[in-house]
Design a protein around this motif. Structure first.
Motif, PDB file in Angstrom:
ATOM      1  N   SER A  97       5.514   1.065  11.098  1.00 28.99           N
ATOM      2  CA  SER A  97       4.227   0.631  10.538  1.00 28.99           C
ATOM      3  C   SER A  97       4.463  -0.553   9.606  1.00 28.99           C
ATOM      4  CB  SER A  97       3.551   1.771   9.782  1.00 28.99           C
ATOM      5  OG  SER A  97       4.276   2.077   8.604  1.00 28.99           O
ATOM      6  N   TRP A  98       3.393  -1.297   9.337  1.00 33.19           N
ATOM      7  CA  TRP A  98       3.543  -2.471   8.467  1.00 33.19           C
ATOM      8  C   TRP A  98       2.333  -2.584   7.555  1.00 33.19           C
ATOM      9  CZ3 TRP A  98       1.115  -7.170   7.410  1.00 33.19           C
ATOM     10  CH2 TRP A  98       1.896  -8.111   6.710  1.00 33.19           C
ATOM     11  N   ALA A  99       2.598  -2.745   6.277  1.00 28.51           N
ATOM     12  CA  ALA A  99       1.540  -2.946   5.291  1.00 28.51           C
ATOM     13  C   ALA A  99       1.892  -4.179   4.472  1.00 28.51           C
ATOM     14  CB  ALA A  99       1.392  -1.729   4.390  1.00 28.51           C
ATOM     15  N   GLY A 100       0.952  -5.119   4.382  1.00 26.60           N
ATOM     16  CA  GLY A 100       1.203  -6.373   3.708  1.00 26.60           C
ATOM     17  C   GLY A 100       0.954  -6.316   2.208  1.00 26.60           C
ATOM     18  N   ALA A 101       0.848  -7.496   1.616  1.00 25.68           N
ATOM     19  CA  ALA A 101       0.715  -7.620   0.171  1.00 25.68           C
ATOM     20  C   ALA A 101      -0.576  -6.973  -0.332  1.00 25.68           C
ATOM     21  CB  ALA A 101       0.736  -9.099  -0.222  1.00 25.68           C
ATOM     22  N   SER A 102      -0.455  -6.269  -1.452  1.00 23.00           N
ATOM     23  CA  SER A 102      -1.584  -5.668  -2.154  1.00 23.00           C
ATOM     24  C   SER A 102      -2.309  -4.605  -1.336  1.00 23.00           C
ATOM     25  CB  SER A 102      -2.580  -6.746  -2.610  1.00 23.00           C
ATOM     26  OG  SER A 102      -1.955  -7.695  -3.441  1.00 23.00           O
ATOM     27  N   LEU A 116      -0.960  -1.058  11.370  1.00 24.72           N
ATOM     28  CA  LEU A 116      -0.970  -2.339  10.679  1.00 24.72           C
ATOM     29  C   LEU A 116      -2.066  -2.342   9.621  1.00 24.72           C
ATOM     30  CD1 LEU A 116      -0.165  -5.382  10.482  1.00 24.72           C
ATOM     31  CD2 LEU A 116      -1.878  -5.808  12.263  1.00 24.72           C
ATOM     32  N   ALA A 117      -1.698  -2.688   8.404  1.00 16.44           N
ATOM     33  CA  ALA A 117      -2.665  -2.937   7.333  1.00 16.44           C
ATOM     34  C   ALA A 117      -2.279  -4.289   6.738  1.00 16.44           C
ATOM     35  CB  ALA A 117      -2.621  -1.834   6.281  1.00 16.44           C
ATOM     36  N   THR A 118      -3.122  -5.289   6.897  1.00 18.80           N
ATOM     37  CA  THR A 118      -2.667  -6.660   6.664  1.00 18.80           C
ATOM     38  C   THR A 118      -2.483  -7.006   5.183  1.00 18.80           C
ATOM     39  OG1 THR A 118      -4.932  -7.554   6.732  1.00 18.80           O
ATOM     40  CG2 THR A 118      -3.702  -7.436   8.822  1.00 18.80           C
ATOM     41  N   ASN A 130      -3.646   6.407  12.937  1.00 21.30           N
ATOM     42  CA  ASN A 130      -2.893   6.851  14.098  1.00 21.30           C
ATOM     43  C   ASN A 130      -2.266   5.668  14.824  1.00 21.30           C
ATOM     44  OD1 ASN A 130      -1.914   8.720  16.052  1.00 21.30           O
ATOM     45  ND2 ASN A 130      -3.715  10.002  15.691  1.00 21.30           N
ATOM     46  N   VAL A 131      -1.529   5.957  15.881  1.00 18.12           N
ATOM     47  CA  VAL A 131      -0.683   4.972  16.552  1.00 18.12           C
ATOM     48  C   VAL A 131      -1.450   3.691  16.886  1.00 18.12           C
ATOM     49  CG1 VAL A 131       0.724   4.561  18.592  1.00 18.12           C
ATOM     50  CG2 VAL A 131       0.745   6.805  17.505  1.00 18.12           C
ATOM     51  N   LYS A 132      -0.929   2.569  16.450  1.00 15.66           N
ATOM     52  CA  LYS A 132      -1.455   1.225  16.720  1.00 15.66           C
ATOM     53  C   LYS A 132      -2.830   0.961  16.099  1.00 15.66           C
ATOM     54  CE  LYS A 132       1.161   0.485  20.972  1.00 15.66           C
ATOM     55  NZ  LYS A 132       1.108   0.148  22.409  1.00 15.66           N
ATOM     56  N   ALA A 133      -3.266   1.785  15.159  1.00 17.46           N
ATOM     57  CA  ALA A 133      -4.496   1.474  14.428  1.00 17.46           C
ATOM     58  C   ALA A 133      -4.271   0.240  13.562  1.00 17.46           C
ATOM     59  CB  ALA A 133      -4.920   2.649  13.562  1.00 17.46           C
TER      60      ALA A 133
END
Length: 216
Positions: A97-102, A116-118, A130-133
């Motif tokens: 999973s990936w979560a960006g700044a702030s 992904l949470a940008t 869940n997967v690929k959300a």
């Protein structure tokens, strides 16, 4: 040490994620199944045996593993009422999973593989991504939401508490979805939705008004 609350299909997924990440998974608690070997781990007993288990360990974390948002909330309330001082909700964030700044993520929330949470997004407590959300910039996801596989929240979307966004659904930018509303799989939300409704289709249309569940 991590324990899973719930040993259904979603619980099996969470157990597999924990194993894949090398987490110290002790097992799962489930009121509907007998103790013993289960999946990649062990069933430890019913939820009412959780306090005794925690008494034998220095620190325990838990994550609730129910696809139903109202059931997940009920289980959290039951656990909180036990007042177990060395037990706390875990954030389970898969390594892909990936979560960006702030980006902030609340206690008890799962970020499944390839989520992904940008940036500048707020994910509440006891949620499921869940997967690929995908959650884009400036989104707010309140507690107990479930964003199903490959669902997309475009920028500046606000999900109220307990929202359920079906697999492959899309919520376009700057939309607000009221608490405990269900968005059907594959739907495209182009307008705000009120609390406690079910909306399906492209564009999404309200087909049911189930209301908001009472607090447990």
């Amino acid at each position: 040490m991590l324990v899973i609350i719930g040993a259904g299909g979603h619980g099996a997924e969470v157990a597999a994620y924990a194993q894949d990440m090398g987490l110290p998974l002790a097992g799962a608690f489930d009121d509907g199944k007998a103790a013993g070997p289960w999946h990649v781990t062990t069933l430890l007993g019913r939820l009412d045996s959780l306090a005794d288990f925690c008494a034998g360990h220095a620190q325990v974390e838990y994550i609730t593993a129910f696809g139903s948002n109202s059931t997940r909330r009920l289980m959290v309330r039951r656990i909180e009422e036990m007042k177990i001082t060395n037990l706390s909700p875990a954030v389970l964030r898969h390594s892909t999973s990936w979560a960006g700044a702030s980006v902030t993520v609340g206690a008890g929330t799962l970020l499944a593989p390839n989520t992904l949470a940008t940036t500048r997004a707020r994910i509440g407590a006891h949620c499921i991504l869940n997967v690929k959300a995908s959650v884009s910039h400036d989104c707010i996801v309140e507690d107990y939401c479930n964003i199903n596989p490959a669902a997309t929240l475009c920028g500046d979307v606000h999900l109220g508490e307990g929202c359920y966004v079906g697999a492959g659904a899309v919520v376009i930018e700057k939309r607000t979805i009221g608490a405990w509303t269900v968005v059907g799989a594959g739907a495209v939300v182009t307008q705000d939705l009120p609390p406690g409704v079910t909306a399906v289709g492209v564009p999404a249309r309200i087909i049911k008004r189930q209301g908001v569940p009472q607090q447990p």
